[in-house]
Design a protein around this motif. Structure first.
Motif, PDB file in Angstrom:
ATOM      1  N   GLN A 149       0.062   9.228  -5.679  1.00 14.10           N
ATOM      2  CA  GLN A 149       0.453  10.413  -5.590  1.00 14.10           C
ATOM      3  C   GLN A 149       0.918  11.005  -6.627  1.00 14.10           C
ATOM      4  O   GLN A 149       0.728  12.102  -7.016  1.00 14.10           O
ATOM      5  N   THR A 174      -9.818   6.358  -2.678  1.00 13.60           N
ATOM      6  CA  THR A 174     -10.433   7.628  -2.233  1.00 13.60           C
ATOM      7  C   THR A 174      -9.682   8.712  -1.849  1.00 13.60           C
ATOM      8  O   THR A 174      -9.980   9.943  -2.355  1.00 13.60           O
ATOM      9  N   ASP A 175      -8.359   8.428  -1.476  1.00 16.29           N
ATOM     10  CA  ASP A 175      -7.325   9.538  -1.253  1.00 16.29           C
ATOM     11  C   ASP A 175      -6.956  10.246  -2.530  1.00 16.29           C
ATOM     12  O   ASP A 175      -6.256  11.295  -2.509  1.00 16.29           O
ATOM     13  N   TYR A 176      -6.655   9.137  -3.504  1.00 14.85           N
ATOM     14  CA  TYR A 176      -5.793   9.872  -4.749  1.00 14.85           C
ATOM     15  C   TYR A 176      -6.481   9.635  -6.033  1.00 14.85           C
ATOM     16  O   TYR A 176      -6.177  10.506  -7.071  1.00 14.85           O
ATOM     17  N   HIS A 193     -11.548  -0.172  -7.235  1.00  6.62           N
ATOM     18  CA  HIS A 193     -10.761  -0.754  -6.112  1.00  6.62           C
ATOM     19  C   HIS A 193     -11.254  -1.978  -5.752  1.00  6.62           C
ATOM     20  O   HIS A 193     -10.901  -2.823  -4.947  1.00  6.62           O
ATOM     21  N   ARG A 219      -1.679  11.813  -9.310  1.00  2.07           N
ATOM     22  CA  ARG A 219      -2.588  12.631  -9.177  1.00  2.07           C
ATOM     23  C   ARG A 219      -2.042  14.071  -9.425  1.00  2.07           C
ATOM     24  O   ARG A 219      -2.850  15.008  -9.576  1.00  2.07           O
ATOM     25  N   PRO A 249     -13.281  13.881  -4.975  1.00  2.39           N
ATOM     26  CA  PRO A 249     -13.389  14.130  -3.560  1.00  2.39           C
ATOM     27  C   PRO A 249     -14.901  14.752  -3.611  1.00  2.39           C
ATOM     28  O   PRO A 249     -15.482  15.580  -4.521  1.00  2.39           O
ATOM     29  N   TRP A 284       0.750  -1.064   0.133  1.00  6.27           N
ATOM     30  CA  TRP A 284      -0.194   0.123  -0.011  1.00  6.27           C
ATOM     31  C   TRP A 284       0.888   1.176  -0.007  1.00  6.27           C
ATOM     32  O   TRP A 284       0.309   2.239  -0.637  1.00  6.27           O
ATOM     33  N   GLN A 312      -9.548   2.876   0.439  1.00  9.21           N
ATOM     34  CA  GLN A 312      -8.905   4.391   1.112  1.00  9.21           C
ATOM     35  C   GLN A 312      -7.984   4.773   0.043  1.00  9.21           C
ATOM     36  O   GLN A 312      -7.957   6.014  -0.001  1.00  9.21           O
ATOM     37  N   LEU A 313      -7.060   4.174  -0.548  1.00 10.95           N
ATOM     38  CA  LEU A 313      -6.051   4.564  -1.499  1.00 10.95           C
ATOM     39  C   LEU A 313      -6.796   5.096  -2.568  1.00 10.95           C
ATOM     40  O   LEU A 313      -6.192   6.328  -3.130  1.00 10.95           O
ATOM     41  N   ARG A 334       0.723   3.988  -2.862  1.00 14.82           N
ATOM     42  CA  ARG A 334       0.369   5.243  -2.538  1.00 14.82           C
ATOM     43  C   ARG A 334       1.237   6.293  -3.123  1.00 14.82           C
ATOM     44  O   ARG A 334       0.945   7.391  -3.686  1.00 14.82           O
ATOM     45  N   SER A 354     -16.390   8.486  -8.557  1.00 18.48           N
ATOM     46  CA  SER A 354     -16.433   7.980  -6.962  1.00 18.48           C
ATOM     47  C   SER A 354     -17.304   6.733  -6.997  1.00 18.48           C
ATOM     48  O   SER A 354     -18.245   6.669  -7.688  1.00 18.48           O
TER      49      SER A 354
END
Length: 182
Positions: free
Chosen positions: A56, A100-102, A131, A59, A106, A48, A97-98, A52, A121
């Motif tokens: 990043q 959703t974050d990147y 995911h 993104r 949002p 993860w 979570q990954l 990540r 989303s």
């Protein structure tokens, strides 16, 4: 190179195998080709953390990310032979979570979707989300599989048990057909 090979051989599906994980060459290929990318992972902190860092980086260019993010699919590789439901639940939560974050847009955040686009989303349990996990089950028979010296060591039952979910769902996603196991 890929375009030249595809022009010459006209394949239905092209598989790129990144043996040591998602390295820089494979990451660039995923973001530049208009193709489905299966992101193999095991449910562990190192996996993860590596994804990540990659997400990043992706993104940073939201316009490029919007182009290929719908082509990403997570694959839980080496799913253990005991405790699979718990493993899959943990994997799904970490992948969600990954993303959703990147990757996902949002909710009401600082970067709304482009004009005319629906928000990208998904819910945690959505089976059409990037995911959502396809999976490959670990089995000791595959650990030392040598199809040249021992071609009968793995039978159709073992193949279906280990790779059935992945092959069936990948085939449905890629070519819209169902796999029939013999």
């Amino acid at each position: 190179m890929i375009q030249c090979l595809e022009t010459e051989h006209k394949p239905d599906i092209v598989l790129l195998d990144s043996r040591a994980g998602m390295h820089d060459i494979a990451a660039v290929t995923v973001s530049r080709l208009d193709a489905l990318a299966f992101l193999f992972a095991v449910d562990g902190a190192y996996t993860w953390d590596a994804y990540r860092l990659l997400f990043q980086h992706w993104r940073r260019d939201r316009n490029l990310l919007r182009h290929f993010r719908g082509n990403l699919r997570m694959v839980a590789g080496l799913a253990p032979d005991v405790g699979r439901p718990e493993y899959f639940a943990s994997f799904r939560q970490a992948a969600y979570q990954l993303f959703t974050d990147y990757i996902y847009d949002p909710d009401g955040g600082d970067e709304p979707p482009a004009e005319g686009e629906e928000p990208f989303s998904f819910d945690l349990m959505s089976d059409s989300a990037p995911h959502d996990l396809l999976h490959v089950n670990w089995n000791r028979a595959f650990f030392s599989f040598d199809p040249v010296r021992r071609p009968d060591a793995v039978d159709d039952g073992l193949l279906q048990g280990g790779f059935g979910d992945f092959v069936e769902r990948a085939a449905e996603t890629l070519v819209g057909t169902q796999v029939k196991w013999s």
